[in-house]
Design a protein around this motif. Structure first.
Motif, PDB file in Angstrom:
ATOM      1  N   TYR A  40       0.862  -1.179   0.000  1.00  8.80           N
ATOM      2  CA  TYR A  40       0.000   0.000   0.000  1.00  8.80           C
ATOM      3  C   TYR A  40       0.898   1.229   0.000  1.00  8.80           C
ATOM      4  CZ  TYR A  40      -3.680  -3.250   1.329  1.00  8.80           C
ATOM      5  OH  TYR A  40      -4.574  -4.291   1.358  1.00  8.80           O
ATOM      6  N   ASP A  41       0.333   2.346  -0.439  1.00  8.78           N
ATOM      7  CA  ASP A  41       1.112   3.561  -0.624  1.00  8.78           C
ATOM      8  C   ASP A  41       0.759   4.616   0.411  1.00  8.78           C
ATOM      9  OD1 ASP A  41       2.857   5.221  -2.535  1.00  8.78           O
ATOM     10  OD2 ASP A  41       1.062   6.449  -2.318  1.00  8.78           O
ATOM     11  N   ALA A  42       1.757   5.203   1.031  1.00 11.16           N
ATOM     12  CA  ALA A  42       1.628   6.440   1.813  1.00 11.16           C
ATOM     13  C   ALA A  42       0.559   6.397   2.897  1.00 11.16           C
ATOM     14  CB  ALA A  42       1.373   7.621   0.868  1.00 11.16           C
ATOM     15  N   GLY A  43       0.374   5.280   3.515  1.00  9.39           N
ATOM     16  CA  GLY A  43      -0.587   5.195   4.611  1.00  9.39           C
ATOM     17  C   GLY A  43      -2.024   5.011   4.171  1.00  9.39           C
ATOM     18  N   ASP A  44      -2.259   4.936   2.867  1.00  4.27           N
ATOM     19  CA  ASP A  44      -3.618   4.626   2.412  1.00  4.27           C
ATOM     20  C   ASP A  44      -3.610   3.216   1.831  1.00  4.27           C
ATOM     21  OD1 ASP A  44      -2.573   4.899  -0.201  1.00  4.27           O
ATOM     22  OD2 ASP A  44      -3.220   6.974  -0.334  1.00  4.27           O
ATOM     23  N   HIS A  45      -4.611   2.882   1.036  1.00  2.00           N
ATOM     24  CA  HIS A  45      -4.759   1.497   0.602  1.00  2.00           C
ATOM     25  C   HIS A  45      -4.738   1.325  -0.913  1.00  2.00           C
ATOM     26  CE1 HIS A  45      -6.779   2.009   4.567  1.00  2.00           C
ATOM     27  NE2 HIS A  45      -5.832   1.141   4.836  1.00  2.00           N
ATOM     28  N   VAL A  46      -4.279   2.347  -1.628  1.00  7.86           N
ATOM     29  CA  VAL A  46      -4.091   2.223  -3.066  1.00  7.86           C
ATOM     30  C   VAL A  46      -2.705   1.627  -3.297  1.00  7.86           C
ATOM     31  CG1 VAL A  46      -4.014   3.475  -5.265  1.00  7.86           C
ATOM     32  CG2 VAL A  46      -5.561   4.230  -3.462  1.00  7.86           C
ATOM     33  N   LYS A  47      -2.584   0.853  -4.346  1.00 12.57           N
ATOM     34  CA  LYS A  47      -1.274   0.332  -4.741  1.00 12.57           C
ATOM     35  C   LYS A  47      -0.875   1.057  -6.031  1.00 12.57           C
ATOM     36  CE  LYS A  47      -2.626  -4.016  -4.637  1.00 12.57           C
ATOM     37  NZ  LYS A  47      -2.702  -5.491  -4.531  1.00 12.57           N
ATOM     38  N   PHE A  48       0.121   1.928  -5.915  1.00 11.76           N
ATOM     39  CA  PHE A  48       0.667   2.678  -7.045  1.00 11.76           C
ATOM     40  C   PHE A  48       2.011   2.066  -7.407  1.00 11.76           C
ATOM     41  CE2 PHE A  48      -1.791   6.080  -4.814  1.00 11.76           C
ATOM     42  CZ  PHE A  48      -2.673   6.418  -5.844  1.00 11.76           C
ATOM     43  N   ASN A  49       2.144   1.543  -8.609  1.00  9.77           N
ATOM     44  CA  ASN A  49       3.367   0.835  -8.969  1.00  9.77           C
ATOM     45  C   ASN A  49       4.583   1.738  -9.130  1.00  9.77           C
ATOM     46  OD1 ASN A  49       1.482  -1.198  -9.059  1.00  9.77           O
ATOM     47  ND2 ASN A  49       2.381  -2.165 -10.853  1.00  9.77           N
ATOM     48  N   PHE A  50       4.387   3.010  -9.486  1.00 12.21           N
ATOM     49  CA  PHE A  50       5.566   3.862  -9.670  1.00 12.21           C
ATOM     50  C   PHE A  50       6.321   4.060  -8.350  1.00 12.21           C
ATOM     51  CE2 PHE A  50       7.726   7.992 -10.280  1.00 12.21           C
ATOM     52  CZ  PHE A  50       8.619   7.587 -11.261  1.00 12.21           C
ATOM     53  N   PRO A  51       5.681   4.538  -7.280  1.00  8.61           N
ATOM     54  CA  PRO A  51       6.441   4.665  -6.036  1.00  8.61           C
ATOM     55  C   PRO A  51       6.858   3.311  -5.454  1.00  8.61           C
ATOM     56  CG  PRO A  51       4.166   5.351  -5.701  1.00  8.61           C
ATOM     57  CD  PRO A  51       4.343   5.109  -7.166  1.00  8.61           C
ATOM     58  N   MET A  52       6.043   2.277  -5.688  1.00  4.49           N
ATOM     59  CA  MET A  52       6.422   0.950  -5.200  1.00  4.49           C
ATOM     60  C   MET A  52       7.689   0.471  -5.897  1.00  4.49           C
ATOM     61  SD  MET A  52       4.280  -2.673  -5.162  1.00  4.49           S
ATOM     62  CE  MET A  52       2.732  -1.811  -5.089  1.00  4.49           C
ATOM     63  N   ALA A  53       7.749   0.650  -7.206  1.00  6.97           N
ATOM     64  CA  ALA A  53       8.945   0.240  -7.953  1.00  6.97           C
ATOM     65  C   ALA A  53      10.154   1.090  -7.556  1.00  6.97           C
ATOM     66  CB  ALA A  53       8.681   0.338  -9.455  1.00  6.97           C
ATOM     67  N   ALA A  54       9.952   2.394  -7.403  1.00  5.40           N
ATOM     68  CA  ALA A  54      11.065   3.266  -7.013  1.00  5.40           C
ATOM     69  C   ALA A  54      11.609   2.880  -5.643  1.00  5.40           C
ATOM     70  CB  ALA A  54      10.613   4.726  -7.030  1.00  5.40           C
ATOM     71  N   SER A  55      10.718   2.620  -4.694  1.00  4.70           N
ATOM     72  CA  SER A  55      11.154   2.209  -3.349  1.00  4.70           C
ATOM     73  C   SER A  55      11.893   0.884  -3.401  1.00  4.70           C
ATOM     74  CB  SER A  55       9.944   2.085  -2.416  1.00  4.70           C
ATOM     75  OG  SER A  55       9.296   3.308  -2.273  1.00  4.70           O
ATOM     76  N   THR A  56      11.390  -0.038  -4.194  1.00  7.45           N
ATOM     77  CA  THR A  56      12.028  -1.350  -4.299  1.00  7.45           C
ATOM     78  C   THR A  56      13.407  -1.232  -4.945  1.00  7.45           C
ATOM     79  OG1 THR A  56       9.840  -2.349  -4.476  1.00  7.45           O
ATOM     80  CG2 THR A  56      11.711  -3.719  -5.101  1.00  7.45           C
ATOM     81  N   THR A  57      13.514  -0.400  -5.972  1.00  4.89           N
ATOM     82  CA  THR A  57      14.819  -0.190  -6.604  1.00  4.89           C
ATOM     83  C   THR A  57      15.816   0.362  -5.590  1.00  4.89           C
ATOM     84  OG1 THR A  57      13.779   0.239  -8.750  1.00  4.89           O
ATOM     85  CG2 THR A  57      16.046   1.002  -8.468  1.00  4.89           C
ATOM     86  N   LEU A  58      15.406   1.363  -4.837  1.00  2.90           N
ATOM     87  CA  LEU A  58      16.297   1.979  -3.851  1.00  2.90           C
ATOM     88  C   LEU A  58      16.696   0.989  -2.758  1.00  2.90           C
ATOM     89  CD1 LEU A  58      17.702   4.562  -2.904  1.00  2.90           C
ATOM     90  CD2 LEU A  58      15.623   5.117  -1.651  1.00  2.90           C
ATOM     91  N   LEU A  59      15.724   0.256  -2.230  1.00  4.05           N
ATOM     92  CA  LEU A  59      16.031  -0.742  -1.199  1.00  4.05           C
ATOM     93  C   LEU A  59      16.969  -1.824  -1.741  1.00  4.05           C
ATOM     94  CD1 LEU A  59      12.493  -1.117   0.373  1.00  4.05           C
ATOM     95  CD2 LEU A  59      14.521  -0.196   1.520  1.00  4.05           C
ATOM     96  N   THR A  60      16.719  -2.245  -2.970  1.00  4.73           N
ATOM     97  CA  THR A  60      17.551  -3.296  -3.560  1.00  4.73           C
ATOM     98  C   THR A  60      18.962  -2.790  -3.811  1.00  4.73           C
ATOM     99  OG1 THR A  60      15.571  -4.244  -4.568  1.00  4.73           O
ATOM    100  CG2 THR A  60      17.691  -4.976  -5.436  1.00  4.73           C
ATOM    101  N   TRP A  61      19.077  -1.556  -4.263  1.00  5.99           N
ATOM    102  CA  TRP A  61      20.413  -0.988  -4.460  1.00  5.99           C
ATOM    103  C   TRP A  61      21.162  -0.919  -3.125  1.00  5.99           C
ATOM    104  CZ3 TRP A  61      22.890  -0.684  -8.800  1.00  5.99           C
ATOM    105  CH2 TRP A  61      24.090   0.012  -8.840  1.00  5.99           C
ATOM    106  N   GLY A  62      20.441  -0.556  -2.072  1.00  7.52           N
ATOM    107  CA  GLY A  62      21.056  -0.544  -0.744  1.00  7.52           C
ATOM    108  C   GLY A  62      21.524  -1.926  -0.323  1.00  7.52           C
TER     109      GLY A  62
END
Length: 158
Positions: A40-62
């Protein structure tokens, strides 16, 4: 643990967030495709793939850069679980060569609901990009996520 609290779908047996349980088990695409999972995105219950993908890329790079620190802190397995959750979901969203679901849920309806995702009853429409309705930003970020995910899991044992 923040990302574990953002999980949507059927939670695994190793769920560490005691107050969370399964949610949005009926998330489906326009043709009945299984779109359960993801974050879920930003404390609500929508799933937005752009921020989800960006967060996953950053976490994976870390993870790729600081794998030794995750290992030393006994968090390495949790980190792999963390990034695998959205990667599996993003793979589900890519339903054909030219069709990719990029959002589940309606922000307007969702922002009118102040409750747990386990108790949602509002409709959860799914939106996709196609050749005639493109979204190169989300497609590109998802490609970056998949590339980073490949590197992380390809090198998991080393």
């Amino acid at each position: 643990m923040f990302y574990e609290a953002q999980r949507s779908g059927k939670l695994p047996s190793n769920n560490r967030i005691q107050w969370r349980s399964d949610s949005a088990l009926n998330d489906r695409g326009n043709n009945g495709e299984d779109l359960t999972g993801g974050w879920y995105d930003a404390g609500d219950h929508v799933k937005f793939n752009f921020p989800m993908a960006a967060s996953t890329t950053l976490l994976t790079w870390g993870l790729l850069e600081f794998k030794d620190a995750y290992n030393a802190s006994a968090e390495l397995d949790h980190m792999y679980d963390c990034i695998k959750w959205p990667l599996d979901y993003l793979l589900k969203c890519h339903v054909s060569k030219y069709e990719y679901y990029v959002q589940v849920g309606d922000g307007g309806q969702d922002h009118s609901y102040w409750g747990r995702p386990e108790n949602m009853t509002m409709p959860r429409p799914a939106f996709m990009i196609t050749q005639s309705s493109p979204g190169s930003d989300v497609a590109g970020e998802t490609a970056a996520t998949f590339a980073a995910g490949y590197l992380a899991f390809h090198n998991k044992s080393t």
